[in-house]
Design a protein around this motif. Structure first.
Motif, PDB file in Angstrom:
ATOM      1  N   ASP A  90      -7.141  -2.077  -2.780  1.00  0.00           N
ATOM      2  CA  ASP A  90      -6.699  -2.463  -1.423  1.00  0.00           C
ATOM      3  C   ASP A  90      -7.194  -4.116  -1.577  1.00  0.00           C
ATOM      4  N   ALA A  91      -8.312  -4.408  -2.332  1.00  0.00           N
ATOM      5  CA  ALA A  91      -8.823  -5.649  -2.318  1.00  0.00           C
ATOM      6  C   ALA A  91      -7.753  -6.461  -3.190  1.00  0.00           C
ATOM      7  N   PHE A  92      -7.433  -5.922  -4.227  1.00  0.00           N
ATOM      8  CA  PHE A  92      -6.312  -6.511  -5.196  1.00  0.00           C
ATOM      9  C   PHE A  92      -4.991  -6.843  -4.362  1.00  0.00           C
ATOM     10  N   VAL A  93      -4.595  -5.901  -3.531  1.00  0.00           N
ATOM     11  CA  VAL A  93      -3.459  -5.987  -2.810  1.00  0.00           C
ATOM     12  C   VAL A  93      -3.688  -7.191  -1.874  1.00  0.00           C
ATOM     13  N   LEU A 110       1.009  -1.203   0.115  1.00  0.00           N
ATOM     14  CA  LEU A 110      -0.160  -0.194  -0.197  1.00  0.00           C
ATOM     15  C   LEU A 110       0.829   1.166   0.024  1.00  0.00           C
ATOM     16  N   LYS A 111       1.842   1.238   0.725  1.00  0.00           N
ATOM     17  CA  LYS A 111       2.787   2.430   0.888  1.00  0.00           C
ATOM     18  C   LYS A 111       3.612   2.654  -0.728  1.00  0.00           C
ATOM     19  N   GLN A 135      10.351 -11.549  -4.280  1.00  0.00           N
ATOM     20  CA  GLN A 135       9.304 -11.948  -5.138  1.00  0.00           C
ATOM     21  C   GLN A 135       7.974 -11.051  -5.121  1.00  0.00           C
ATOM     22  N   PHE A 136       7.589 -10.932  -4.140  1.00  0.00           N
ATOM     23  CA  PHE A 136       6.544 -10.323  -4.175  1.00  0.00           C
ATOM     24  C   PHE A 136       6.622  -8.920  -4.639  1.00  0.00           C
ATOM     25  N   LEU A 137       7.715  -8.146  -4.241  1.00  0.00           N
ATOM     26  CA  LEU A 137       7.727  -6.736  -4.425  1.00  0.00           C
ATOM     27  C   LEU A 137       7.976  -6.728  -5.826  1.00  0.00           C
ATOM     28  N   TYR A 196       4.210   5.304  -5.994  1.00  0.00           N
ATOM     29  CA  TYR A 196       4.738   4.955  -7.277  1.00  0.00           C
ATOM     30  C   TYR A 196       4.210   6.148  -8.306  1.00  0.00           C
ATOM     31  N   PRO A 197       5.282   6.362  -9.200  1.00  0.00           N
ATOM     32  CA  PRO A 197       5.148   7.796  -9.990  1.00  0.00           C
ATOM     33  C   PRO A 197       4.339   7.421 -11.276  1.00  0.00           C
TER      34      PRO A 197
END
Length: 111
Positions: free
Chosen positions: A26-29, A6-7, A50-52, A12-13
């Protein structure tokens, strides 16, 4: 992982922050975090790299393609796992947890 994602989403630009926030909701995250940690029994310490990488990739796709909706097109697949990550995914204990029956366990001498 959820709070980091979320941060990252807010940092993200992009020239289309509304589309980013709508598509990478938020649901997708939450769903992505659940998919990533599912095979690792909720152990988030195993797969953060891997997640990032995957999460930033989804942000890139949303930014580059106005029609891309990750909730419809994306499913996490673990790739390029380390040896430890592969063992955890298959339910095997971590290497340091494996003790052979004939292996001596050192004891600490106390004065």
């Amino acid at each position: 992982l959820r709070s980091v994602a979320l941060k990252l989403r807010t940092l993200y630009p992009t020239e289309a922050p509304d589309r980013r926030d709508e598509r990478v909701s938020d649901a997708f995250v939450g769903n992505l975090v659940d998919q990533v940690t599912e095979g690792f029994k909720g152990d988030v310490g195993i797969v953060p790299r891997q997640f990032l990488r995957e999460f930033i990739g989804q942000l890139d796709m949303v930014d580059e393609d106005a029609d891309y909706d990750p909730a419809l097109h994306y499913g996490f697949q673990a790739r390029e796992l380390t040896e430890e990550e592969q063992r955890r995914l298959h339910g095997d204990p971590a290497q340091q947890d494996v003790v052979e029956d004939d292996e001596l366990i050192p004891a600490e001498d106390a004065w």
